[in-house]
Design an enzyme around this catalytic site. Structure first.
Site, PDB file in Angstrom:
ATOM      1  N   CYS A 180      15.187  67.768  47.896  1.00 59.93           N
ATOM      2  CA  CYS A 180      14.276  68.973  48.248  1.00 59.93           C
ATOM      3  C   CYS A 180      15.013  70.238  48.494  1.00 59.93           C
ATOM      4  O   CYS A 180      14.689  71.268  48.485  1.00 59.93           O
ATOM      5  CB  CYS A 180      13.403  68.763  49.672  1.00 59.93           C
TER       6      CYS A 180
ATOM      7  N   ARG B  43      26.556  53.427  56.252  1.00 61.54           N
ATOM      8  CA  ARG B  43      26.917  52.109  56.702  1.00 61.54           C
ATOM      9  C   ARG B  43      27.005  51.076  55.602  1.00 61.54           C
ATOM     10  O   ARG B  43      27.888  50.208  55.618  1.00 61.54           O
ATOM     11  CB  ARG B  43      25.761  51.363  57.771  1.00 61.54           C
TER      12      ARG B  43
ATOM     13  N   CYS C  65      30.487  48.861  54.477  1.00 64.53           N
ATOM     14  CA  CYS C  65      30.548  47.470  53.849  1.00 64.53           C
ATOM     15  C   CYS C  65      31.316  47.408  52.762  1.00 64.53           C
ATOM     16  O   CYS C  65      32.203  46.371  52.662  1.00 64.53           O
ATOM     17  CB  CYS C  65      29.122  47.053  53.845  1.00 64.53           C
TER      18      CYS C  65
ATOM     19  N   HIS D 203      26.088  38.407  55.927  1.00 70.02           N
ATOM     20  CA  HIS D 203      24.785  38.718  56.555  1.00 70.02           C
ATOM     21  C   HIS D 203      23.775  37.417  56.284  1.00 70.02           C
ATOM     22  O   HIS D 203      22.824  37.864  57.254  1.00 70.02           O
ATOM     23  CB  HIS D 203      24.223  40.009  55.972  1.00 70.02           C
TER      24      HIS D 203
END
Length: 263
Positions: free
Chosen positions: A109, A217, A221, A177
């Site tokens: 945008c 984030r 990783c 995870h």
């Protein structure tokens, strides 16, 4: 002003870590984060993440080269509507013909609505605007349910990326995870998507003295397991985010207080 404040709070954080090293009790990351959070509030009366949201608000209402503000952008619930939009993203947007997460939508945008050229868009500004918009979904129930064919394709890509082993260490997202969910990597608690992974970003990480978005984030990783980081606003970020939040949706999770405060 924001940077002067962050410099001061970084010193405070360092003092806290030094104090910790002199203690015999094992560090609980959550308790330590809450201790630092309370210290910042008592010392400065405001949290670092709130300063990013305040800056994002100013940028949201800044006019671009087209003379328009981001109030003219549809973030998923109609032009200018911000309440709860972060809880339904990523989703497919007909105008861009693409599934977009919030950061990518802001980036889109700023070009299509406000008239900025890609090389004029600063990453820090996108992060601040993302933080401001996400603050309207603080503690909201996550509602990412892929339905459009493009959303389903992005979910499947995210799941494939999640389980794909790559890099010199032959690692995948799932090895940490899923396999080690509920345990710790170094001092950090590890969660799976079904345990709500992804529900705390954007967040201020006091150990890094930086604000991290979800894309930041994910890149952290990738860097940690020695895989080249994807470009911001890429399908890799969007697919992984969609997969994680869709799984969190199935388990009924909500976002934390946004912007969050973490170790």
């Amino acid at each position: 002003m924001r940077f002067m404040f962050l410099g001061a709070v970084a010193f405070g954080a360092l003092a806290g870590v030094v104090a910790y090293t002199q203690q015999s009790k094992p560090l609980d990351p959550f308790e330590e984060a809450m201790r630092q959070r309370q210290m910042y509030l008592e010392t400065f009366g405001v949290l670092p993440g709130e300063l990013f949201a305040k800056e994002g608000k100013e940028l949201f209402f800044r006019k671009g080269p087209s003379g328009k503000t981001l109030e003219e952008c549809d973030f998923g619930k109609g032009k200018g509507v911000l309440e709860g939009v972060y809880a339904i993203l990523p989703k497919y947007f007909p105008d861009s013909r693409r599934v977009e997460d919030l950061e990518t939508r802001v980036y889109t945008c700023m070009q299509t609505v406000q008239g900025f050229k890609p090389n004029e868009i600063k990453r820090d500004e996108v992060k601040a605007i993302t933080t401001y918009i996400a603050s309207f979904s603080s503690k909201a129930k996550i509602q990412v349910v892929p339905k459009h064919p493009a959303e389903l394709a992005m979910y499947n890509l995210g799941r494939e990326l999640w389980y794909t082993r790559a890099g010199a260490r032959d690692m995948s997202c799932a090895i940490c995870h899923d396999q080690y969910a509920g345990q710790r990597v170094r001092l950090s608690p590890v969660r799976s998507p079904k345990q709500g992974l992804g529900n705390e970003w954007p967040a201020y990480r006091f150990e890094e003295d930086k604000l991290y978005t979800m894309e930041d984030r994910i890149n952290f990783c990738y860097e940690s397991i020695a895989i080249p980081k994807p470009e911001f606003y890429s399908d890799v970020h969007i697919a992984l985010t969609l997969y994680m939040l869709a799984e969190a949706t199935k388990s009924g999770h909500s976002f934390e207080e946004l912007p969050f405060f973490t170790r």
